[in-house]
Design a protein around this motif. Structure first.
Motif, mmCIF file in Angstrom:
data_model
loop_
_atom_site.group_PDB
_atom_site.id
_atom_site.type_symbol
_atom_site.label_atom_id
_atom_site.label_comp_id
_atom_site.label_asym_id
_atom_site.label_seq_id
_atom_site.Cartn_x
_atom_site.Cartn_y
_atom_site.Cartn_z
ATOM 1 N N ARG A 158 49.965 135.886 -56.712
ATOM 2 C CA ARG A 158 49.214 137.070 -56.302
ATOM 3 C C ARG A 158 47.726 136.758 -56.164
ATOM 4 O O ARG A 158 47.277 135.713 -56.620
ATOM 5 C CB ARG A 158 49.384 138.163 -57.358
ATOM 6 C CG ARG A 158 50.803 138.633 -57.567
ATOM 7 C CD ARG A 158 50.846 139.525 -58.803
ATOM 8 N NE ARG A 158 52.197 139.924 -59.128
ATOM 9 C CZ ARG A 158 52.585 140.339 -60.335
ATOM 10 N NH1 ARG A 158 51.712 140.401 -61.336
ATOM 11 N NH2 ARG A 158 53.825 140.682 -60.552
ATOM 12 N N PRO A 159 46.963 137.719 -55.575
ATOM 13 C CA PRO A 159 45.503 137.559 -55.596
ATOM 14 C C PRO A 159 45.011 137.503 -57.052
ATOM 15 O O PRO A 159 45.795 137.711 -57.993
ATOM 16 C CB PRO A 159 45.000 138.822 -54.889
ATOM 17 C CG PRO A 159 46.152 139.330 -54.088
ATOM 18 C CD PRO A 159 47.390 138.928 -54.846
ATOM 19 N N VAL A 160 43.724 137.243 -57.247
ATOM 20 C CA VAL A 160 43.179 137.053 -58.594
ATOM 21 C C VAL A 160 43.452 138.286 -59.475
ATOM 22 O O VAL A 160 43.061 139.407 -59.135
ATOM 23 C CB VAL A 160 41.659 136.781 -58.529
ATOM 24 C CG1 VAL A 160 41.081 136.630 -59.943
ATOM 25 C CG2 VAL A 160 41.389 135.522 -57.715
ATOM 26 N N LEU A 165 42.667 145.959 -55.884
ATOM 27 C CA LEU A 165 43.849 145.751 -55.029
ATOM 28 C C LEU A 165 43.515 146.158 -53.601
ATOM 29 O O LEU A 165 43.594 147.340 -53.242
ATOM 30 C CB LEU A 165 45.027 146.578 -55.570
ATOM 31 C CG LEU A 165 46.339 146.468 -54.797
ATOM 32 C CD1 LEU A 165 46.852 145.040 -54.779
ATOM 33 C CD2 LEU A 165 47.391 147.383 -55.408
ATOM 34 N N GLU A 169 49.320 149.477 -52.219
ATOM 35 C CA GLU A 169 50.738 149.200 -52.473
ATOM 36 C C GLU A 169 51.389 148.490 -51.286
ATOM 37 O O GLU A 169 52.250 147.625 -51.472
ATOM 38 C CB GLU A 169 51.458 150.525 -52.762
ATOM 39 C CG GLU A 169 52.902 150.395 -53.176
ATOM 40 C CD GLU A 169 53.100 150.554 -54.691
ATOM 41 O OE1 GLU A 169 54.238 150.698 -55.108
ATOM 42 O OE2 GLU A 169 52.099 150.513 -55.440
ATOM 43 N N ALA A 172 50.698 144.945 -51.648
ATOM 44 C CA ALA A 172 51.413 144.396 -52.803
ATOM 45 C C ALA A 172 52.878 144.114 -52.469
ATOM 46 O O ALA A 172 53.490 143.193 -53.019
ATOM 47 C CB ALA A 172 51.305 145.349 -53.995
ATOM 48 N N LYS A 173 53.437 144.909 -51.550
ATOM 49 C CA LYS A 173 54.850 144.709 -51.190
ATOM 50 C C LYS A 173 55.081 143.394 -50.445
ATOM 51 O O LYS A 173 56.214 142.955 -50.292
ATOM 52 C CB LYS A 173 55.340 145.890 -50.347
ATOM 53 C CG LYS A 173 55.620 147.126 -51.197
ATOM 54 C CD LYS A 173 56.155 148.279 -50.374
ATOM 55 C CE LYS A 173 56.433 149.486 -51.271
ATOM 56 N NZ LYS A 173 56.436 150.754 -50.504
ATOM 57 N N TRP A 175 53.756 140.553 -51.479
ATOM 58 C CA TRP A 175 53.722 139.431 -52.431
ATOM 59 C C TRP A 175 55.135 138.877 -52.625
ATOM 60 O O TRP A 175 56.106 139.645 -52.656
ATOM 61 C CB TRP A 175 53.186 139.890 -53.794
ATOM 62 C CG TRP A 175 51.801 140.415 -53.783
ATOM 63 C CD1 TRP A 175 50.824 140.183 -52.863
ATOM 64 C CD2 TRP A 175 51.219 141.298 -54.764
ATOM 65 N NE1 TRP A 175 49.675 140.855 -53.201
ATOM 66 C CE2 TRP A 175 49.883 141.543 -54.359
ATOM 67 C CE3 TRP A 175 51.680 141.887 -55.939
ATOM 68 C CZ2 TRP A 175 49.025 142.366 -55.090
ATOM 69 C CZ3 TRP A 175 50.821 142.692 -56.679
ATOM 70 C CH2 TRP A 175 49.507 142.933 -56.252
#
Lengths: 241, 241
Positions: A158-160, A165, A169, A172-173, A175
């Motif tokens: 993932r990002p740091v 974010l 969302e 994020a989906k 990832w």
């Protein structure tokens, strides 16, 4: 009489408790960011004890982290940490004070801080004893990484962690959810995810110097303080719970 | 739109999790002793949230302690604490940063530090809001004390926690095992034990300023940062888990 060949009683006690209560591997690790007066504490999964072959008296705790997290820089600035480990099933609490090191890939720019810790470690520390045995930390890092679930491995792609974010969302989906070890015919994405996850993955080791052990499952309650002497052996005394 | 009448979402989330998982009341509280570089962390039992009548937006956490413990002097020297609270059943972690106060009996010499904290509290803090409402902390202390089990009450009758156990296990067997509230015809020992326990008992309150909430039970994992603004209302943003 305790010697460098004696496994400390606190370590045996934890190991025995984990045999009966194998899910009690969540512990809390506290650290200090020297730039603020605020302590930091978060949950970690205990992965293993390891001790130098020549010094069973010096067990280290192994847990893991993402080298990009704030706690990595906190323990580089101030390696003093304390662990609180409550084992519900036995009503025991272990508070373990020690010196922490983050061990990323040797190619990571932060690896030099681990080398610094090794060079400056007290001769009676576990880190120094491992160093005298030419312990292969990168092999251990790879072994622990491979033992993680495919979902856990994906968390290092993932990002740091802790940053805003971006994209919400929906982003994020995208990832990866699983990261598998690439076989010979693996595609580019599988190889890239494996390299990314392994690149961000770090061991976090804690070299204990003192342990406060409270037993709330017995009447009267008991409490024991263990400390490592300048000879590198563990002593203990009973204290008031 | 968040206001001083809005209960913060992190508080509602914890309360809901505790309805389903009522045993998940063990949290870990980290503090700093300003005289050493070593962080301190130990398990506490969460007892309750309370909020000022006029400010439901400002919930405080209540836990308890023995006013004679090192953590009491640590939080007097540096009130910044952080809580790590892992709720296994929901796979959620709450990390709560805030300002702590120990509230012993008003007759205890350390009570003045609580009064100092009240006087110096920011107007947007829960402690200040309670003060404006003339909240009766001693009544709350007595109420929480009375709600403890007879065995727990007995734990406040021991010698100073953490000191060397003089006399060993034989001495420890003489400690009271139960402390009951003295009735009108109570004997001298019952009265004395009650007074001793109540005299050592202190509330430990944490006035939150920031909360880091991680949800590992959903895919993709979620993480939210909550912070209290200078207006005393809570805001939040999504961050990378």
């Amino acid at each position: 009489m305790a010697s460098t060949l004696t496994v400390p009683r606190w370590k045996t006690t934890i190991s025995n408790a984990l045999v009966e209560h194998e899910k009690s591997v969540v512990l809390q690790l506290a650290s200090i960011d020297p730039t603020t007066p605020i302590p930091h504490v978060r949950s970690h999964i205990f992965r293993a004890f390891i001790a130098p072959v020549t010094h069973p008296s010096l067990p280290l705790l192994i847990t893991t982290t993402d080298i990009r997290t704030p706690k990595s820089s906190q323990i580089i600035s101030n390696p003093h940490v304390q662990i609180a480990w409550w084992i519900e099933g036995t009503q025991e609490q272990f508070r373990i004070s020690g010196l922490a090191s983050a061990i990323p890939a040797p190619t990571n720019s932060l690896y030099k801080h681990f080398l610094h810790n090794v060079r400056n470690a007290k001769p009676t520390s576990a880190v120094a004893a491992f160093s005298r045995e030419d312990f292969n930390w990168e092999a251990k890092r790879l072994e622990v990484f491979k033992s993680m679930s495919v979902h856990m491995k994906a968390s290092w792609c993932r990002p740091v962690p802790g940053t805003r974010l971006e994209g919400g969302e929906e982003e994020a989906k995208k990832w990866p959810v699983r990261v598998e070890e690439p076989g010979e015919d693996a595609d580019e994405e599988t190889r890239r995810n494996w390299e990314t996850a392994l690149g961000n993955f770090a061991l976090l080791i804690v070299d204990p110097t003192e342990v406060d052990y409270v037993e709330l499952g017995v009447v009267p309650n008991r409490r024991t303080r263990f400390w490592k002497t300048t000879d590198g052996v563990w002593e203990e005394e009973a204290v008031v719970p």
